[in-house]
Scaffold this motif. Structure first.
Motif, PDB file in Angstrom:
ATOM      1  N   ASN A  13      52.910 111.284 -16.835  1.00  0.00           N
ATOM      2  CA  ASN A  13      52.931 112.261 -17.762  1.00  0.00           C
ATOM      3  C   ASN A  13      53.126 113.768 -16.966  1.00  0.00           C
ATOM      4  O   ASN A  13      53.863 114.598 -17.501  1.00  0.00           O
ATOM      5  CB  ASN A  13      51.657 112.392 -18.446  1.00  0.00           C
ATOM      6  CG  ASN A  13      51.679 111.888 -20.069  1.00  0.00           C
ATOM      7  OD1 ASN A  13      52.801 111.781 -20.494  1.00  0.00           O
ATOM      8  ND2 ASN A  13      50.789 111.184 -20.365  1.00  0.00           N
ATOM      9  N   ARG A  17      56.414 116.182 -17.180  1.00  0.00           N
ATOM     10  CA  ARG A  17      56.413 117.553 -17.722  1.00  0.00           C
ATOM     11  C   ARG A  17      56.532 118.556 -16.788  1.00  0.00           C
ATOM     12  O   ARG A  17      56.634 119.726 -17.166  1.00  0.00           O
ATOM     13  CB  ARG A  17      54.895 117.852 -18.422  1.00  0.00           C
ATOM     14  CG  ARG A  17      54.588 116.820 -19.493  1.00  0.00           C
ATOM     15  CD  ARG A  17      53.198 117.273 -19.953  1.00  0.00           C
ATOM     16  NE  ARG A  17      52.791 116.188 -20.908  1.00  0.00           N
ATOM     17  CZ  ARG A  17      53.011 116.500 -22.204  1.00  0.00           C
ATOM     18  NH1 ARG A  17      53.693 117.466 -22.713  1.00  0.00           N
ATOM     19  NH2 ARG A  17      52.481 115.705 -23.276  1.00  0.00           N
ATOM     20  N   GLU A 189      55.235 111.061 -26.869  1.00  0.00           N
ATOM     21  CA  GLU A 189      55.056 112.629 -27.072  1.00  0.00           C
ATOM     22  C   GLU A 189      55.668 113.248 -26.156  1.00  0.00           C
ATOM     23  O   GLU A 189      56.423 114.292 -26.110  1.00  0.00           O
ATOM     24  CB  GLU A 189      53.837 112.947 -27.703  1.00  0.00           C
ATOM     25  CG  GLU A 189      53.325 112.444 -29.003  1.00  0.00           C
ATOM     26  CD  GLU A 189      51.984 112.686 -29.335  1.00  0.00           C
ATOM     27  OE1 GLU A 189      51.233 113.550 -28.178  1.00  0.00           O
ATOM     28  OE2 GLU A 189      51.283 112.485 -30.231  1.00  0.00           O
ATOM     29  N   THR A 190      55.142 112.704 -24.736  1.00  0.00           N
ATOM     30  CA  THR A 190      55.863 113.521 -23.776  1.00  0.00           C
ATOM     31  C   THR A 190      57.496 113.179 -23.534  1.00  0.00           C
ATOM     32  O   THR A 190      58.136 114.302 -23.095  1.00  0.00           O
ATOM     33  CB  THR A 190      55.101 112.691 -22.544  1.00  0.00           C
ATOM     34  OG1 THR A 190      53.824 112.915 -22.536  1.00  0.00           O
ATOM     35  CG2 THR A 190      55.564 113.534 -21.234  1.00  0.00           C
ATOM     36  N   GLN A 192      59.524 112.756 -25.919  1.00  0.00           N
ATOM     37  CA  GLN A 192      60.070 113.535 -26.788  1.00  0.00           C
ATOM     38  C   GLN A 192      60.405 114.809 -26.447  1.00  0.00           C
ATOM     39  O   GLN A 192      61.184 115.670 -26.607  1.00  0.00           O
ATOM     40  CB  GLN A 192      59.320 113.432 -28.244  1.00  0.00           C
ATOM     41  CG  GLN A 192      59.974 113.921 -29.210  1.00  0.00           C
ATOM     42  CD  GLN A 192      61.164 113.314 -29.687  1.00  0.00           C
ATOM     43  OE1 GLN A 192      61.181 112.167 -30.138  1.00  0.00           O
ATOM     44  NE2 GLN A 192      62.451 114.023 -29.455  1.00  0.00           N
ATOM     45  N   GLU A 193      59.280 115.441 -25.789  1.00  0.00           N
ATOM     46  CA  GLU A 193      59.486 116.777 -25.191  1.00  0.00           C
ATOM     47  C   GLU A 193      60.548 117.088 -24.168  1.00  0.00           C
ATOM     48  O   GLU A 193      61.195 117.969 -24.044  1.00  0.00           O
ATOM     49  CB  GLU A 193      57.910 117.198 -24.724  1.00  0.00           C
ATOM     50  CG  GLU A 193      56.814 117.498 -25.668  1.00  0.00           C
ATOM     51  CD  GLU A 193      55.542 117.892 -24.837  1.00  0.00           C
ATOM     52  OE1 GLU A 193      55.726 118.296 -24.115  1.00  0.00           O
ATOM     53  OE2 GLU A 193      54.681 118.025 -25.437  1.00  0.00           O
ATOM     54  N   VAL A 194      60.559 116.169 -23.387  1.00  0.00           N
ATOM     55  CA  VAL A 194      61.528 116.012 -22.237  1.00  0.00           C
ATOM     56  C   VAL A 194      62.940 115.926 -22.734  1.00  0.00           C
ATOM     57  O   VAL A 194      63.905 116.585 -22.295  1.00  0.00           O
ATOM     58  CB  VAL A 194      61.590 115.052 -21.143  1.00  0.00           C
ATOM     59  CG1 VAL A 194      62.325 114.686 -20.158  1.00  0.00           C
ATOM     60  CG2 VAL A 194      59.925 114.887 -20.536  1.00  0.00           C
ATOM     61  N   GLY A 196      63.814 116.512 -25.833  1.00  0.00           N
ATOM     62  CA  GLY A 196      64.120 117.855 -26.575  1.00  0.00           C
ATOM     63  C   GLY A 196      64.451 117.460 -28.253  1.00  0.00           C
ATOM     64  O   GLY A 196      64.566 116.395 -28.491  1.00  0.00           O
ATOM     65  N   GLN A 197      64.691 118.462 -29.138  1.00  0.00           N
ATOM     66  CA  GLN A 197      64.895 118.364 -30.169  1.00  0.00           C
ATOM     67  C   GLN A 197      66.409 117.644 -30.575  1.00  0.00           C
ATOM     68  O   GLN A 197      67.340 117.818 -29.837  1.00  0.00           O
ATOM     69  CB  GLN A 197      64.884 119.617 -31.154  1.00  0.00           C
ATOM     70  CG  GLN A 197      63.407 120.392 -30.809  1.00  0.00           C
ATOM     71  CD  GLN A 197      62.275 119.587 -31.579  1.00  0.00           C
ATOM     72  OE1 GLN A 197      62.556 118.935 -32.618  1.00  0.00           O
ATOM     73  NE2 GLN A 197      61.445 119.444 -30.804  1.00  0.00           N
TER      74      GLN A 197
END
Length: 248
Positions: A13, A17, A189-190, A192-194, A196-197
């Motif tokens: 994680n 991040r 979730e991690t 998904q953040e990496v 992106g949208q």
């Protein structure tokens, strides 16, 4: 056993991040076979007269190796003809049928079958199944070039392309025991953040006792390896190196 997984998960994680993420990613390039001709020739063989030659199709992701070239050519031809969903369904149905039929599965793997016999059999199968011309031409090219034994790998890579086309990124998580639901949720979730949208992460868990512990995550042609097996190999290499006492 859960403690090493949790430790590896927490470290993963942090790495995912981190601001230096791009420098810590390693590309996975696997050349499975050497194709008989180039990717542009695949597209030519898979194309039909109705295709608009001037239309440029951009691949959603880059694939490597001969099987990647075949998959990319199939995607390009299906996308140009606007039958991507249909072709996807047809090749997936074909692979499912091979899993349920030992004889058909053996036929795909048997390299001793003459080329004309392979092509005839594939044409008969496509005709009976009422497959599209794109699928039929693709399978004929694969059969003619003696690559039917790689069909599963080609279709799996084609699936990567169709998923990426839909904005879905598949992440394969490898552990010794199943990842607990909460940790899977946090990892998703991690990721998904990496990523992106505009894209959606789909996690697939795989169990591999040989990694001994820790965690490995593969997504978008990249691999994060935090397994105990890899750490042990790194430690072994370190211990084998001669000590530099002058530096002490």
């Amino acid at each position: 056993m859960a403690a090493p997984i949790r430790s590896g998960f927490a470290l993963l994680n942090r790495v995912l991040r981190s601001d230096s993420l791009s420098t810590q990613r390693s590309a996975i390039q696997r050349s499975v076979l050497t194709p008989a001709f180039t990717a542009s020739e695949y597209s030519k063989n898979l194309s039909t007269s109705s295709l608009q030659k001037e239309e440029k199709i951009k691949l959603p992701i880059t694939l490597y190796g001969g099987t990647g070239n075949y998959a990319s050519a199939l995607y390009t031809a299906a996308k140009k003809s606007k039958v991507l969903d249909q072709v996807e369904s047809e090749v997936f149905d074909l692979m499912e049928a091979s899993k349920n039929s030992p004889n058909f599965s053996q036929f795909l793997k048997d390299l001793s079958v003459p080329a004309d016999t392979r092509i005839k059999a594939i044409n008969e199968i496509c005709g009976a199944a009422k497959f599209s011309d794109i699928t039929k031409n693709f399978l004929a090219v694969v059969a003619e070039n003696g690559r039917l034994n790689y069909l599963e790998s080609i279709v799996n890579k084609f699936k990567q392309l169709t998923m990426a086309d839909k904005g879905i990124v598949k992440a394969i998580v490898i552990t010794v025991i199943p990842l607990p639901p909460q940790e899977e949720k946090e990892l998703k979730e991690t990721l998904q953040e990496v990523i992106g949208q505009g894209k959606k992460v789909e996690v697939e868990q795989k169990i591999d006792p040989s990694i001994l512990g820790g965690i490995m995550v593969e997504f978008e042609q990249k691999l994060f390896d935090m397994s105990i097996r890899t750490r042990a190999k790194q430690m072994e290499r370190y211990l084998r190196e001669p000590a530099d006492f002058d530096a002490l």
